[in-house]
Structure formats: structure tokens, C-alpha cells
Design an enzyme around this catalytic site. Sequence first.
Site, PDB file in Angstrom:
ATOM      1  N   HIS A   1       0.867  -1.184   0.000  1.00  0.00           N
ATOM      2  CA  HIS A   1       0.000   0.000   0.000  1.00  0.00           C
ATOM      3  C   HIS A   1       0.902   1.231   0.000  1.00  0.00           C
ATOM      4  O   HIS A   1       1.818   1.337   0.808  1.00  0.00           O
ATOM      5  CB  HIS A   1      -0.874  -0.006   1.252  1.00  0.00           C
ATOM      6  CG  HIS A   1      -1.618   1.269   1.485  1.00  0.00           C
ATOM      7  ND1 HIS A   1      -2.392   1.865   0.514  1.00  0.00           N
ATOM      8  CD2 HIS A   1      -1.705   2.078   2.579  1.00  0.00           C
ATOM      9  CE1 HIS A   1      -2.928   2.974   1.003  1.00  0.00           C
ATOM     10  NE2 HIS A   1      -2.523   3.136   2.244  1.00  0.00           N
TER      11      HIS A   1
ATOM     12  N   HIS B   1       0.906   5.745  -0.951  1.00  0.00           N
ATOM     13  CA  HIS B   1       0.186   6.947  -1.365  1.00  0.00           C
ATOM     14  C   HIS B   1       0.967   7.589  -2.515  1.00  0.00           C
ATOM     15  O   HIS B   1       1.223   8.786  -2.519  1.00  0.00           O
ATOM     16  CB  HIS B   1       0.047   7.924  -0.198  1.00  0.00           C
ATOM     17  CG  HIS B   1      -0.929   7.498   0.850  1.00  0.00           C
ATOM     18  ND1 HIS B   1      -1.808   8.356   1.461  1.00  0.00           N
ATOM     19  CD2 HIS B   1      -1.189   6.282   1.381  1.00  0.00           C
ATOM     20  CE1 HIS B   1      -2.547   7.697   2.346  1.00  0.00           C
ATOM     21  NE2 HIS B   1      -2.182   6.432   2.318  1.00  0.00           N
TER      22      HIS B   1
ATOM     23  N   ASP C   1      -0.168  -4.844 -20.851  1.00  0.00           N
ATOM     24  CA  ASP C   1       0.885  -5.803 -20.495  1.00  0.00           C
ATOM     25  C   ASP C   1       0.665  -6.354 -19.089  1.00  0.00           C
ATOM     26  O   ASP C   1       1.239  -7.386 -18.726  1.00  0.00           O
ATOM     27  CB  ASP C   1       2.266  -5.114 -20.529  1.00  0.00           C
ATOM     28  CG  ASP C   1       2.797  -4.949 -21.947  1.00  0.00           C
ATOM     29  OD1 ASP C   1       2.342  -5.666 -22.858  1.00  0.00           O
ATOM     30  OD2 ASP C   1       3.685  -4.083 -22.146  1.00  0.00           O
TER      31      ASP C   1
ATOM     32  N   HIS D   1      -8.628   7.434  -1.088  1.00  0.00           N
ATOM     33  CA  HIS D   1      -7.476   6.997  -0.316  1.00  0.00           C
ATOM     34  C   HIS D   1      -6.267   6.849  -1.256  1.00  0.00           C
ATOM     35  O   HIS D   1      -5.678   7.861  -1.619  1.00  0.00           O
ATOM     36  CB  HIS D   1      -7.839   5.699   0.416  1.00  0.00           C
ATOM     37  CG  HIS D   1      -6.870   5.290   1.471  1.00  0.00           C
ATOM     38  ND1 HIS D   1      -7.198   4.480   2.531  1.00  0.00           N
ATOM     39  CD2 HIS D   1      -5.559   5.564   1.621  1.00  0.00           C
ATOM     40  CE1 HIS D   1      -6.138   4.293   3.302  1.00  0.00           C
ATOM     41  NE2 HIS D   1      -5.129   4.933   2.768  1.00  0.00           N
TER      42      HIS D   1
ATOM     43  N   TYR E   1       6.965 -13.628 -23.464  1.00  0.00           N
ATOM     44  CA  TYR E   1       7.715 -12.553 -22.841  1.00  0.00           C
ATOM     45  C   TYR E   1       8.531 -13.148 -21.699  1.00  0.00           C
ATOM     46  O   TYR E   1       8.047 -13.997 -20.962  1.00  0.00           O
ATOM     47  CB  TYR E   1       6.776 -11.481 -22.293  1.00  0.00           C
ATOM     48  CG  TYR E   1       7.509 -10.297 -21.699  1.00  0.00           C
ATOM     49  CD1 TYR E   1       7.839  -9.205 -22.484  1.00  0.00           C
ATOM     50  CD2 TYR E   1       7.903 -10.305 -20.363  1.00  0.00           C
ATOM     51  CE1 TYR E   1       8.527  -8.123 -21.952  1.00  0.00           C
ATOM     52  CE2 TYR E   1       8.598  -9.232 -19.832  1.00  0.00           C
ATOM     53  CZ  TYR E   1       8.906  -8.145 -20.622  1.00  0.00           C
ATOM     54  OH  TYR E   1       9.597  -7.082 -20.101  1.00  0.00           O
TER      55      TYR E   1
END
Lengths: 232, 232, 232, 232
Positions: free
Chosen positions: C96, C98, C121, C172, C230
Site C-alpha cells: 500500500h 500513497h 501488459d 485513499h 515474454y
Amino acid sequence: MNEYQEIREKAYAANMQLPKLGLVLFTFGNASAADREKKVFAIKPSGVPYEDLSAENMVIVDFDGNTVEGNLRPSSDTKTHAVLYKHWEDIGGIVHTHSTYGTAWAQSLKPIPVYGTTHADHTTAAVPCAPPMSDEKIKGNYEYETGFQIIDHLTEQGLSYTDVEMILVGNHAPFTWGKTADKAVYNSAVVEELAKMAFLTEQIRNDVRPMKDALIQKHYERKHGVDSYYGQ
Amino acid sequence: MNEYQEIREKAYAANMQLPKLGLVLFTFGNASAADREKKVFAIKPSGVPYEDLSAENMVIVDFDGNTVEGNLRPSSDTKTHAVLYKHWEDIGGIVHTHSTYGTAWAQSLKPIPVYGTTHADHTTAAVPCAPPMSDEKIKGNYEYETGFQIIDHLTEQGLSYTDVEMILVGNHAPFTWGKTADKAVYNSAVVEELAKMAFLTEQIRNDVRPMKDALIQKHYERKHGVDSYYGQ
Amino acid sequence: MNEYQEIREKAYAANMQLPKLGLVLFTFGNASAADREKKVFAIKPSGVPYEDLSAENMVIVDFDGNTVEGNLRPSSDTKTHAVLYKHWEDIGGIVHTHSTYGTAWAQSLKPIPVYGTTHADHTTAAVPCAPPMSDEKIKGNYEYETGFQIIDHLTEQGLSYTDVEMILVGNHAPFTWGKTADKAVYNSAVVEELAKMAFLTEQIRNDVRPMKDALIQKHYERKHGVDSYYGQ
Amino acid sequence: MNEYQEIREKAYAANMQLPKLGLVLFTFGNASAADREKKVFAIKPSGVPYEDLSAENMVIVDFDGNTVEGNLRPSSDTKTHAVLYKHWEDIGGIVHTHSTYGTAWAQSLKPIPVYGTTHADHTTAAVPCAPPMSDEKIKGNYEYETGFQIIDHLTEQGLSYTDVEMILVGNHAPFTWGKTADKAVYNSAVVEELAKMAFLTEQIRNDVRPMKDALIQKHYERKHGVDSYYGQ
């Protein structure tokens, strides 16, 4: 010691500041330092990467744009520097960059309005934007004419080169100058920051107005006036 | 040891954080640290480059703005710091920068709305923007009046300086403060990030609305409330 | 050796990547790494600066959010991590942040459309944006409910957590996950880049449309399909 | 010494420049260098992080896209490189990145107009943007068709690959090329800067017009014309 050693060192140091300040990509910029007594200036050689520069490979050029000393070709913008040194007696350094935000304003053909004290700390005027030249001048002695385009536009705007040490050349990019090459470098970083702040300001508020005159005068005077109290 | 050594060290450390955090170009910023018992603060000398700073050349100033110790002239914004220290008993540090996005909001004369939890983690209010002062005040004791402009605007907005530790001074730039100089530095980085995020948010969606109040309160309380559970 | 040493090391390494990738300011982010057999995860302690982190001060928490080992308080977002680990059996790491552009999209309450192959992708879907929760849930077990908000929004959008490893939580910021903590970190850098590119794309052309489906499928399949070609 | 050592070294050096110039995130880019006599090129292996690259693990591929030497799978974009080398006899290097601003323009399906001299220093044309391919081609030999999409779009625009060394592939990202791999890298940094400047220019002034032709010709000619006077 070479008789031009001092301006070689100054021009070299000024050029090397440009990539450090994030103002140039590859070789997209040039700085020069003048010896006003000898009527010459030292300038970056054309197209040479910054990592290959030295005080020794700076090119010495007179105020008519003729190479006086040096084996390398001087910056392609040399004649613009020469014209400014010849006509403006009080400048000792000139810088030209294609810094990103300053160049974007030049490409938009708009002067940078005085939106805040950061701007007024440096000049009371909008950073002027000289219009593109006539096709005739472009096809003629282009870099030489660019110098006159700068001088003439300042005059038309009623501005003095000692009060406004920065200009945008329309469709091209910023030129800055100052008492020393160091000051010209400083001004080139300042105009980039003013350009970025003004861009953001207009994005945040599309009806933004220039700052009130009393605040413009106050900030300019506290740094540059007879009773200035900024600095030591 | 100098009797002001502790605040000298704190002010020096705080000032040196500003370029590291990308908040200042050249000398466009200043930080101070107060000794509340002695009623003095240490502040950056005016116009001195960050690389030349030391704890020793910080200037010691009292809460009326008089230099108590030091050979250099203090920051041109010293009186603003003095006014805030004198009137706000619980602050130990103040920072002023011209950080790019915060300054752009100040130039637009708009407060920064609470668009997300990053903002509410620090304050429940929009970051206020004090309007430019009257011409009379600008021409008068400008930096001193700037301090009162900050204090008065917070009061008018019904805000406490302990709840909102950051403000934009219209047409100028952000000021931040806190219990310590370190916290004021932290707040100056936070207001720059909030300013950038809010700018982008409005660009992505021009009809964006501030975040709902329950979410604002929740995030503020979990970090600052009596039952806070953020940090150690 | 501590029985949780492996996830401690992984969580530590993942957390330390976040500032290096420019995804966090100060402590605005957290990464965790799970041991699926022991049904625990190692997560960053709350509010501790990245320079003070070590594998040893990671906190070990079970899938119900209870601290199993560690003297520090775990990240304030720990319960969100716990809910995701408990309900999504195939993930080994969660991040997580910001990060600036991802957070701006979250603040605008808009999913990030698939404008190009860089996006396809990684996933064939717009990066979803979960709406803010009801006031009741916000005032209740907030971080726990955030986990369910993420799970429920993916379900409502008909998306699987193995196909879309990133989400914006409205007002958020982004959450990302993956088979490993490293992959979750990778995804957090990817969502920030997709957010920046999509922002710019909409600025350049305000009537831009998502990329055609054949191209979305092609790019996703060449990297993730049964016949992918890939990587090694 | 390996018979392909020279192009291995060149391709390796070119690839390593991409993260240094800020043009790639993770593995989102690839550079190749050709040996025109042997009709082969060295290219980055697919999905290998830049820190694990070496001249030795570059893959040698012929102009039909077949691996000639190397244990690793070549870049997934290898066939696009092969098509360009096969059809354009005068190029020695190719670079593909997903650089942020260039990719945003590609995602907007718009060519980058010539707004200033920074652009005209490199080409007189807008940076073209090839449209997305038909679904049939996308589902077919996609990377091979991408090569032809590039070639065909240049032809349709009346442009020569020696005059315009950069293109945007719609919804995808930039490709650049040049006499050498170094020049292709240079061009990839240039197109990113042009993309950023043009984006900003349009934001500053939404009715901006391309630069006048005389100025475009002047800047291109002074750097590339028969009487060029830029560089040494």
C-alpha cells in the site's frame, strides 16, 4: 598562464552548472563569460558533450563574433551572445538553455506573468517573449538577428536589461544574462522555476490575475532597492 | 558551549533538510528553531547558500525580531517567524519555502481542499490561503504584518494553529510550523505533496468534491485523536 | 534462526524498495510478505522511518490481524492486509502506498482506463476504483472493512484478484498484491506509471478512448497467456 | 573473441543508457545494434532486468528474426527490429521504450507537432503516430506487422526514415532508430523531451500553432544541411 584563463574558467564552471541544475539535455545549452576590457568572451564549443568540456576547450570570441583563440568551433548561438555583449555594457555572462518549462512558454509565444513573490524577487515585469522574426531575418544572419530581436523586444516593452535579466525567444527558448556568468546561470534556473510555477498556477485557476503592484514593488525593492535588506 | 547551541543545531539541521527534500531552489526558504524559555529562536542567515550554512552561522533572534547574537543578517522573513513565536506558545519550529506546487496554489489564491486521506492524516481542514494584504500593510512593516496576516486568517477560518500546521500566504508561498523544527520541515514536505496531489486530482476530474466528513474525521483521529493507533 | 525469518527478510526488502522507487514520502506506505502455511505475514511497524527498518523489527501478524510476534505496533493498515490474505489464497505479498499519481486518481474516484499496451501488459481491465465506504463502516472497524471493500468491488466488477493485482481505494490510495511481496512492489510501481500516463493522455486529448480490445488481449496474452513469449 | 562482440558491446551499452536517461521503468524497453555486413543484430534478452544485462547475454538475431546465437529468448519486440533493419539499409541501431510523455502521446493517437526549435533541430516533420493495426494483423504476426506499420506509415506521410528517426506507434509507445545504436538512444531521449515540451505548450495555450516554416527549415539546416554549422 593564458591571458583568457579567467574567463575560460568562469565559462567552464557556468556551463558545467547547467546539467547539474537539470536545465539541459545532452548539449542543448551554452554559457559564456566576458572580459569587458579585452572585449572578448569565452563560450562553450558547439555540440561537445558536457563531460568532455574543460576550461581549455572553451572558445575565445570577440564582440563581433570572430574566434580569437581556440581550435574548436564555438556554439552555434555565438553571434547572439556577441551582439548582447556588444550592446549591453554591464553584462558579464550569458546563458541559453532549452529548459523544459521555459521552452514550453516560448513555444506558446506568451510572456510569463508575475503571479507571485518568487517572480517579483527577481523582476517587476512579466518575463518577456520576443516574437519570431521575419522570414527574411531567419534566412539571413539568423543568430546575429536573434541578438537584435532580444534587444529590440526589451526596448519595445520599455524594459532595461539591468532590470530584466531573462527573456523567452518565441518558438525557441530562454536566454538569460547578468553581471557575471554565475548570475546568468542563476537566472536560467530562476526562469525555469517561474515558468513551472506560472504553468501550474494557470492550471489550478484559469482566471488567475497577476499579483498586485504594491506586492511586486515590495518584493523587488527588498532584494534590489536602495534600502534592500536581503542577503549579506 | 554556546548557550544557544541546541537551537543552533536544530535550526541548522532543519534548514539542511529543505534542499534534500527538494523543497528549495538556491536560497528560497528558511527554517528556525525556538528556545521557548529564553524566548529566542535560531534562524538561517539571509541569502547564504545551503552549502555554506553551519550551526555557528545561524542567527539568534528574540520574539520581537531583534538580533541577539550573530554577525550575519537574519533571513528577510525573520519578523514573520518572530510574530508567530510570540503569539503561538506551543510551537518550536517554523519553515518557509517556495516549494513549487504549494507556491502555485498560493499564487492562485485558493485553499487546498481535502480530497483524500493523505490530507486528512494531517489536518481536517483545507490548507488555508491567506489573502494578500492591503497596500498600506505591504508598504509598511511587511514581514511583521505577514505574521499577523497568517494569525488573523487562521482565526477568521475558525482554525487553531495546533490543528492546522500549514498555510499558504496568497501570491507568496507556504509557511509551516510545529512543536519542533523537524515537525515544521515535515509539514513543509507534506503541504507540497498535498498541493501536487490536489492539482492532479482537479486535472483528472474537474468536478471533484472534497472527501466525505466521516472519512476525514476517521483518518485524522487514527493519527491524532485520543485513541490514535498510528505510530509507536 | 527465527521461524519467521524468511518473511521478515522479504517484507523488509519489499518495504525498502518503496522509497527507492519514489513511491513513498516519509512513512506513507507499507509492504507485507505472507507465509501461507503458517498463516501469518510480516509487515512494517507503524510510523517507523524507512531508515530505521530492519528485518528484525517487522511485525508478525496472523490472518485475523492479531500480532503473533514483535514489540512494535504493526502498520495501521494491518487489518486490510489480513483480510486480503485470509480471503485470497494465492497471494504472498501486499503493498500500500500513497504514490502521487495513483492517489490523485483515487481522489478523483475514477478507474484508470486501458489507454495503451503498457497497461494491457499487466491487466486487461481498467484499474478499478472502489467507492468510499458508508459512514457506518468508516466509523466501525475501518481498516478491516477496507479489506472487504476491496474484495467486494473486484467481485462487483467481475474481476479476479489473479487477473487484476491492483486497485484504487476511493479518496485513499492504491493497494497492490501478487504471488510474492516483490511482485506486489512491482505492481505498485506499475500502477503509479499507468496513472501518470493515463493522466497525461487525457490532458493531451480530452476525447481519448480506451484501446481496442484486440490489442488489449494481444499484449496481455503475450505476457501472461498459455502461449506467452515474454521473459525467459 | 566472439565474432559478434562489437555489436554485443554496442547493444549492451545502448540498453544500459535507457534507465540512466530515465526512459524505462523495470524492463519496459529494448535497444539493438546491427552488423549490416553479417546481416544480424544484437538485442536485449526478454524480461531480463537491466542490472543483470551484460554484453554476453545479448541475443544475436538475423534480419528475419531468427536467433543466430544466444541461450536467452530475445526481446518480445525482436521481429519489429528485424523488419526495420531488413528494409532500412542505413540504420545501425533501434530503440524502443515506454517513456512516459512519448507513450502518452502515442496513447492519444496524435502526432507531436513542431512547436519549437528544439524539435526542428532534429526533424522538420511532426513526430508521426502510426494508427493501431487491424484486428487481423494484431491477432496474426503482431510484432512483425508492427514493423510494417511503422514503415508504411512513414511512407504514407511522405517521410523518409533518414529524415525522421522517431515514430509513435498508436496506443503503444515510441520507436527510434539511427546510424548507430547510440544515435537511436539519443533519439529516444529527444522524443521524450519533445513530447513533454509539446504537452506543456498545449496546456499553456490551447490555440497554439506549429512554428513557421522558415524557422523549421533554418534550425534543421543549421544542424543537418549541407552548410551545417553545428558541432565539430
